[in-house]
Design a protein around this motif. Structure first.
Motif, PDB file in Angstrom:
ATOM      1  N   UNK A  58       0.833  -1.192   0.000  1.00 26.51           N
ATOM      2  CA  UNK A  58       0.000   0.000   0.000  1.00 26.51           C
ATOM      3  C   UNK A  58       0.878   1.257   0.000  1.00 26.51           C
ATOM      4  N   UNK A  59       0.464   2.270  -0.744  1.00 30.41           N
ATOM      5  CA  UNK A  59       1.165   3.567  -0.762  1.00 30.41           C
ATOM      6  C   UNK A  59       2.680   3.402  -0.936  1.00 30.41           C
ATOM      7  N   UNK A  60       3.073   2.638  -1.926  1.00 29.24           N
ATOM      8  CA  UNK A  60       4.483   2.385  -2.165  1.00 29.24           C
ATOM      9  C   UNK A  60       4.907   3.152  -3.424  1.00 29.24           C
ATOM     10  N   UNK A  61       5.658   4.218  -3.221  1.00 27.18           N
ATOM     11  CA  UNK A  61       6.185   4.979  -4.361  1.00 27.18           C
ATOM     12  C   UNK A  61       7.577   4.456  -4.650  1.00 27.18           C
ATOM     13  N   UNK A  62       7.658   3.602  -5.649  1.00 25.97           N
ATOM     14  CA  UNK A  62       8.915   2.906  -5.925  1.00 25.97           C
ATOM     15  C   UNK A  62       9.837   3.782  -6.766  1.00 25.97           C
ATOM     16  N   UNK A  63      11.042   3.981  -6.269  1.00 31.43           N
ATOM     17  CA  UNK A  63      12.088   4.585  -7.087  1.00 31.43           C
ATOM     18  C   UNK A  63      13.118   3.487  -7.325  1.00 31.43           C
ATOM     19  N   UNK A  64      13.235   3.082  -8.574  1.00 29.33           N
ATOM     20  CA  UNK A  64      14.127   1.977  -8.923  1.00 29.33           C
ATOM     21  C   UNK A  64      15.274   2.569  -9.749  1.00 29.33           C
ATOM     22  N   UNK A  65      16.472   2.619  -9.126  1.00 26.68           N
ATOM     23  CA  UNK A  65      17.613   3.287  -9.735  1.00 26.68           C
ATOM     24  C   UNK A  65      18.806   2.358  -9.787  1.00 26.68           C
ATOM     25  N   UNK A  66      19.631   2.537 -10.784  1.00 30.13           N
ATOM     26  CA  UNK A  66      20.860   1.756 -10.828  1.00 30.13           C
ATOM     27  C   UNK A  66      21.445   1.774 -12.217  1.00 30.13           C
ATOM     28  N   UNK A  67      22.674   1.289 -12.320  1.00 32.82           N
ATOM     29  CA  UNK A  67      23.326   1.216 -13.617  1.00 32.82           C
ATOM     30  C   UNK A  67      23.718  -0.237 -13.848  1.00 32.82           C
ATOM     31  N   UNK A  68      22.913  -0.900 -14.649  1.00 32.76           N
ATOM     32  CA  UNK A  68      23.229  -2.273 -15.009  1.00 32.76           C
ATOM     33  C   UNK A  68      23.957  -2.283 -16.343  1.00 32.76           C
ATOM     34  N   UNK A  69      24.158  -3.469 -16.874  1.00 33.09           N
ATOM     35  CA  UNK A  69      24.784  -3.573 -18.197  1.00 33.09           C
ATOM     36  C   UNK A  69      23.885  -4.447 -19.056  1.00 33.09           C
ATOM     37  N   UNK A  70      24.157  -4.456 -20.362  1.00 28.87           N
ATOM     38  CA  UNK A  70      23.333  -5.266 -21.260  1.00 28.87           C
ATOM     39  C   UNK A  70      23.387  -6.730 -20.843  1.00 28.87           C
ATOM     40  N   UNK A  71      24.569  -7.206 -20.436  1.00 27.44           N
ATOM     41  CA  UNK A  71      24.719  -8.610 -20.025  1.00 27.44           C
ATOM     42  C   UNK A  71      24.165  -8.837 -18.638  1.00 27.44           C
ATOM     43  N   UNK A  72      24.314  -7.851 -17.792  1.00 27.52           N
ATOM     44  CA  UNK A  72      23.873  -7.992 -16.410  1.00 27.52           C
ATOM     45  C   UNK A  72      22.966  -6.823 -16.002  1.00 27.52           C
ATOM     46  N   UNK A  73      21.706  -6.883 -16.435  1.00 26.30           N
ATOM     47  CA  UNK A  73      20.773  -5.821 -16.039  1.00 26.30           C
ATOM     48  C   UNK A  73      20.437  -5.930 -14.554  1.00 26.30           C
ATOM     49  N   UNK A  74      19.840  -4.902 -14.016  1.00 25.86           N
ATOM     50  CA  UNK A  74      19.350  -4.941 -12.637  1.00 25.86           C
ATOM     51  C   UNK A  74      17.841  -5.151 -12.718  1.00 25.86           C
ATOM     52  N   UNK A  75      17.340  -6.108 -11.941  1.00 23.79           N
ATOM     53  CA  UNK A  75      15.924  -6.459 -12.054  1.00 23.79           C
ATOM     54  C   UNK A  75      15.128  -6.139 -10.808  1.00 23.79           C
ATOM     55  N   UNK A  76      13.895  -5.694 -11.049  1.00 28.27           N
ATOM     56  CA  UNK A  76      12.908  -5.548  -9.973  1.00 28.27           C
ATOM     57  C   UNK A  76      11.739  -6.412 -10.383  1.00 28.27           C
ATOM     58  N   UNK A  77      11.400  -7.396  -9.554  1.00 25.21           N
ATOM     59  CA  UNK A  77      10.326  -8.281  -9.995  1.00 25.21           C
ATOM     60  C   UNK A  77       9.461  -8.743  -8.839  1.00 25.21           C
ATOM     61  N   UNK A  78       8.297  -9.224  -9.204  1.00 28.44           N
ATOM     62  CA  UNK A  78       7.390  -9.794  -8.213  1.00 28.44           C
ATOM     63  C   UNK A  78       7.893 -11.190  -7.857  1.00 28.44           C
ATOM     64  N   UNK A  79       7.699 -11.556  -6.581  1.00 35.37           N
ATOM     65  CA  UNK A  79       8.061 -12.923  -6.157  1.00 35.37           C
ATOM     66  C   UNK A  79       7.363 -13.921  -7.086  1.00 35.37           C
ATOM     67  N   UNK A  80       6.049 -13.718  -7.259  1.00 35.65           N
ATOM     68  CA  UNK A  80       5.287 -14.469  -8.250  1.00 35.65           C
ATOM     69  C   UNK A  80       4.579 -13.442  -9.126  1.00 35.65           C
ATOM     70  N   UNK A  81       4.694 -13.594 -10.426  1.00 33.37           N
ATOM     71  CA  UNK A  81       4.063 -12.612 -11.325  1.00 33.37           C
ATOM     72  C   UNK A  81       2.566 -12.508 -11.034  1.00 33.37           C
TER      73      UNK A  81
END
Ligand code: CA
Length: 757
Positions: A58-81
């Motif tokens: 609830x009321x979660x304002x997500x700021x997702x920041x980072x510098x990944x690479x094409x080979x190693x992106x940074x992921x934000x995901x649901x435990x279960x989609x």
């Protein structure tokens, strides 16, 4: 509060949640709350994954920041989609490089900012090379209908938005926009593919586009956005389903299903539109492609059953403005329309919009190998100006009578047959080989877009799909039955007298119907309104007599009203075989009163009788700001009688000069009006006031002892037909053009005026 205790828990969670993989330093952080998220959010490295725990956030304002690479992106995901629900006032911003977000669902709330998902943190920190996939936004709307908000805003470069599900936007503002507002967002090469753009209801105002790429201000800048293999399902917001407003965009292989409006090349040059499929199924205002600007290519598209007209036709090539300002209409130049199939579609418009300002006709353009077929064998073309700048070659049309564009067409009968891909092609006719859309088009299926784990809405009738609930006469038996009723149920009323002591608030679709004809169903009510249509409510009344005789003795009662505050969901109201009497206990007693910020998809009065009313029958005049907003899309009155009505039969108002809506539409036919509009409080001094209505038909009515019918045309080339009416002891129709010095454009025929003395 800021004790050691508070700090200790997240740290512990963090330690437990950290899983270091053996191959690299990449970590997977499983976070269970916002505090845990904030702890890891600032230190994400290439290859890291943040997994949000299943549940409601609830009321979660997500700021997702980072510098990944094409080979190693940074992921934000649901435990279960699909099992991570962002609700309340949540949103998502991403900034950095090579970020991937997946599996989230936004529902049961609305964003506190102007967008739900933004590919930027702020004006200078943008996301590039990043991706949002398998994410759902469902009815995540601000409760205030005209609070401008956009669901997805793409900034930066090389981003991808794919396999997402966006359904039920009902506030003002585009569903999704690509912005080119700073250099870092131009030449962006974004990719928008395999998304499900689910139903978007009619907004009743400008600002209801589903997808916009650019704005007029940056429209001579290239975007290079590719929009491919998306499914647009009933995207009805306004005239433009897609508004392309930048250069070098591509629209390929999309399906538009029963969507009102068009794919519009509003601004920007060098657009490619290829292998798109439009299925209108004859739905009002379903359109195809609208061409404006330079070097546009419209190739190998398939349009079937499109009913739209004017700027909303199946194919519209516009006139431009000479030396056009950037926000007006640039001339069509060097454009190509080839190998398209236009099947059973009503209107193809060339040099459309030609007027004193838009006088620059299409030039150096080609229209070739297009296939035009209509079962009715009528010419779908309207040519508004000189089209000698379009060269027509090798097109075919199936034997249209009195066809106007002879050169460059063969006009002979041929038959069509549906192929395995679901599209129609000419029956083995060698001379038509190479004409029309290719046989290898494979329209993308609804199941192949969006996500598999979130249901796509099917079409369903509003009323009468539920159970039948028998109701007996008496005090508040209807109120009791209504509490038990589910969406789509029918309350079947046994003959007799019903009294309702409370206002009936409706948050579902319900029908009240007399059981049979073994006697009258008579309904009395004791509050200032009998029904109040609230969020989600729809009402159908059938075979019922309603009396206002027991309503409170105060001014301003209504049989039906909408909730007093803004309402997101459009509603429907149907009155069939009813009788409404004695709305006269005090003055200004309306049948229907609506509030500002509410919108009816349709209001119908059929075979019904109204008498002794001190207010208006339909009071649809609350959008008085002249923003081009209005209160109802379709108002239809047929075979009905109105006797002694002090206010207007209908007071319908859509002010302003905006041209981006289809409606309002109004029909009054085969009805009898006697003594309508003459009350001293009726400010309009009319029996009917139609201000800015776009489509009007008033036919076969008998209007006696009433005030005049008044029609005020504003913009948008309104279609007004008034014919076969008899006016007895009633002043002449008054039609005026508010913003045009041309003669009024109404079609009047066979109206008869008589006086009796
Ligand atoms: Ca618009």
């Amino acid at each position: 509060m800021k004790s050691n205790h508070m700090n200790a828990i997240p740290l512990l969670v963090l330690i437990l949640a950290l899983v270091v993989t053996s191959e690299s330093n990449a970590a997977t952080y499983r976070v269970k709350d916002q505090v845990a998220y904030q702890k890891v959010a600032s230190k994400l490295k290439p290859g890291d994954t943040v997994e949000l725990k299943n549940g409601v956030w609830n009321d979660f304002e997500i700021l997702f920041e980072g510098v990944g690479t094409a080979e190693e992106p940074i992921e934000l995901r649901a435990q279960t989609k699909g099992k991570v629900i962002l609700s309340g006032n949540s949103n998502l911003r991403l900034a950095g490089e090579h970020l991937v977000v997946s599996g989230l669902v936004f529902k049961n709330g609305f964003t506190p900012t102007s967008s739900v998902i933004a590919f930027r943190k702020n004006k200078t920190e943008l996301a590039n090379n990043s991706r949002i996939t398998q994410t759902v936004i469902h009815e995540y709307n601000n409760p205030e209908r005209f609070e401008n908000e956009n669901w997805v805003m793409m900034y930066g470069r090389n981003n991808r938005f794919d396999h997402n599900h966006l359904e039920g936007k009902s506030t003002k503002g585009v569903t999704m926009a690509v912005r080119l507002n700073t250099e870092a967002s131009q030449n962006n090469h974004h990719r928008i593919d395999h998304n499900y753009f689910g139903p978007r209801q009619i907004l009743g105002s400008n600002g209801g586009e589903t997808l916009r790429i650019g704005t007029s201000h940056y429209s001579l800048t290239d975007s290079f956005t590719v929009v491919e293999n998306n499914y647009f399902d009933r995207c009805d917001g306004e005239l433009e389903i897609i508004s392309s407003k930048s250069g070098k965009n591509k629209f390929i292989g999309n399906v538009f299903f029963e969507s009102r409006g068009t794919l519009t090349m509003r601004h920007g040059n060098d657009t490619l539109i290829e292998r798109n499929v439009f299925f209108g199924n004859g739905v009002d205002h379903t359109g195809g492609i609208r061409v404006i600007n330079k070097r546009q290519t419209i190739r190998n598209n398939y349009m079937e059953g499109l009913a739209g007209y004017r700027f909303g036709g199946a194919l519209v090539v516009m006139n431009g403005v000479p030396n056009s300002p950037i926000n007006r209409y640039h001339q069509v130049e060097d454009s190509l329309v080839e190998n398209n199939s236009l099947i059973n579609s009503d209107h193809i418009q060339l040099a459309a919009g030609s007027d004193f300002e838009r006088s620059a006709v299409p030039i150096r353009s080609t229209f070739e190998k297009n296939l035009i077929y209509r079962d009715v064998k009528q010419d779908p073309f309207t040519v508004y100006d000189d089209v000698s700048g379009i060269s027509f070659k090798d097109n075919a049309i199936n034997g249209a009578a009195s066809f106007q564009l002879e050169d460059g067409f063969t006009n002979q009968s041929f038959d069509m047959q549906r192929a395995e891909n679901g599209l129609l092609y000419p029956v083995a006719e060698s001379s038509l080989d190479g004409v029309g859309a290719n046989k290898d088009i494979q329209p993308i299926a609804k199941e192949a877009v969006g996500v598999a784990w979130y249901p796509k809405p099917a079409a369903r009738a509003t009323f009468d799909h539920g159970e039948k609930i028998q109701v007996e006469p008496g005090l508040d038996t209807i109120a009791d039955a209504l509490k038990e009723a589910s969406d789509g149920d029918v309350l079947a009323l046994t003959a007799g007298r019903y009294t309702v002591s409370r206002m009936l608030g409706l948050t579902k679709s319900v029908t009240l119907a007399a059981t049979s004809d073994e006697g009258e169903v008579e309904l009395f009510f004791e509050r200032g309104a009998l029904f109040e249509i609230q969020q989600g409510g729809n009402l159908k009344l059938k075979g019922i007599k309603i009396s206002g005789a027991e309503a409170p003795d105060s001014a301003g009662n209504s049989v039906i009203r909408t909730q007093r505050r803004s309402m997101l969901e459009n509603y429907e109201l149907i009155i069939e075989n009813c009788e409404v009497v004695d709305l006269d206990i005090n003055h200004s007693f309306n049948f229907l009163t609506v509030a500002k910020g509410t919108f009816a998809d349709r209001i119908e009065i059929l075979n019904s009788k109204f008498s002794n009313v001190t207010g208006a029958i339909l009071s649809l005049d609350k959008e008085s700001d002249d923003y081009g907003i209005y209160n109802a899309e379709y108002v239809t009155i047929r075979s009905s009688q109105f006797d002694k009505v002090a206010g207007d039969l209908v007071d319908f108002y859509r002010g302003g000069t905006d041209e981006s809506t289809f409606g309002p539409h109004f029909e009054l036919s085969d009805s009898i009006l006697t003594d309508v509009g003459g009350g001293k409080r009726n400010k309009s001094k009319s029996s009917m006031l139609l201000h800015g209505v776009q489509v009007t038909e008033v036919a076969g009515n008998k209007i006696s002892d009433s005030l005049p019918v008044k029609v005020l045309h504003t913009v948008g080339e309104p279609v007004t037909k008034i014919k076969n009416n008899e006016f007895i002891d009633t002043p002449k129709l008054e039609i005026s053009e508010l913003y045009s010095d041309k003669r009024d454009t109404a079609h009047l025929s066979n109206n008869v005026y008589r006086t009796t003395e």
